[in-house]
Scaffold this motif. Structure first.
Motif: not given
Length: 282
Positions: A30, A35-36, A58, A62
């Motif tokens: 992260r 943001e991932l 999330d 992902e």
């Protein structure tokens, strides 16, 4: 190759063992702005199975990143396993201007995969929203496995829609009666539960459902029972959000048993064998 999402690492490992396939390395990050980044370094080309319950927004993002990372690495065939499919209960536009959220989610997932498997969706009609082959895998068959020895058991579902799950658990256990509660929803938060006609005085009761989310409906059902000996709850998807486990304990539930579609302390049994069978059958 089995590729785990961050929310399904134990199930992915179990599935890799069932299929005798390698477990892919994955990295989750992260950034400071929130943001991932989900990455799959050093993956093999060929085919891959992503195992990722979409329990949060999330987790949805992902999953899309894992799909794209595999395509970027040259993987030619992707099967996406959604042990728990988030937004599956938002299958209608309940008010003017609202989305059919499950349709939007299914469209997004379809863009990065060749096949979808999901476990015991609330309604199998959600599969129609995918533009790739999609299949439901029954996760209820293992729910009787962790139950203790029961006294004159009664298997109940919180409403008529889940009676099939109660029947499956009863058949797996080998004895007992099956019935369901009448449930009338008056609003988003107000539900009326009418007791079953089956006498439960002095008998062990197992309440079976596809998902336990807030625990409110289940607790209301338990409160309608008259003098059961013991009460157990078994479900495919043990979401158990917020204070759900406390609600059930206060209602008198002795144990809660779930599968590993959502990995919780209550995940006593695995759907990996059922998923492996579905994957092999293709």
């Amino acid at each position: 190759m089995i590729v785990p999402g961050s929310s399904s690492q134990s199930l992915a490992a179990a599935l890799a063992s069932e299929l005798d396939r390698p477990l892919a390395p994955v990295e989750f990050e992260r950034f400071p702005d929130g943001e991932l980044l989900a990455a799959t370094p050093e993956v093999e080309t060929g085919s891959a199975v992503i195992v990722a319950s979409t329990t949060t927004s999330d987790a949805h993002l992902e999953l899309l990143q894992l799909q794209d990372a595999l395509r970027e690495s040259g993987v030619s065939e992707i099967t996406t396993v959604l042990p728990y499919m988030g937004y599956a209960r938002q299958d209608s536009a309940f008010e003017p201007g609202q989305p059919v959220s499950v349709r939007a989610v299914a469209r997004a997932v379809s863009t990065g995969t060749d096949r979808v498997l999901t476990v015991s969706p609330h309604e199998e009609s959600v599969l129609e929203h995918f533009s790739v082959p999609a299949e439901a895998v029954d996760g209820a068959g293992v729910l009787a496995d962790p139950l203790p020895e029961l006294t004159d058991p009664v298997f109940l579902s919180p409403d008529a829609g889940a009676i099939g799950i109660a029947e499956t658990v009863r058949e797996s256990y080998g004895e007992g009666e099956v019935d369901y509660f009448e449930k009338v929803r008056h609003s988003g938060s107000e539900v009326e539960i009418t007791p079953s006609d089956v006498a439960v005085d002095g008998r062990d009761v197992v309440i079976a459902d596809d998902i336990v989310a807030t625990g409110s409906t289940m607790s209301g059902a338990i409160a309608a029972l008259e003098a059961p000996r013991r009460v157990f709850v078994t479900c495919v998807h043990p979401m158990l959000a917020a204070n759900a486990r406390t609600k059930l304990a206060r209602a008198g539930v002795e144990r809660v048993y779930g599968t590993d579609t959502i990995e919780r302390a209550e995940s006593e049994v695995s759907v990996a064998p059922a998923l492996a069978e579905a994957i092999r059958s293709r």
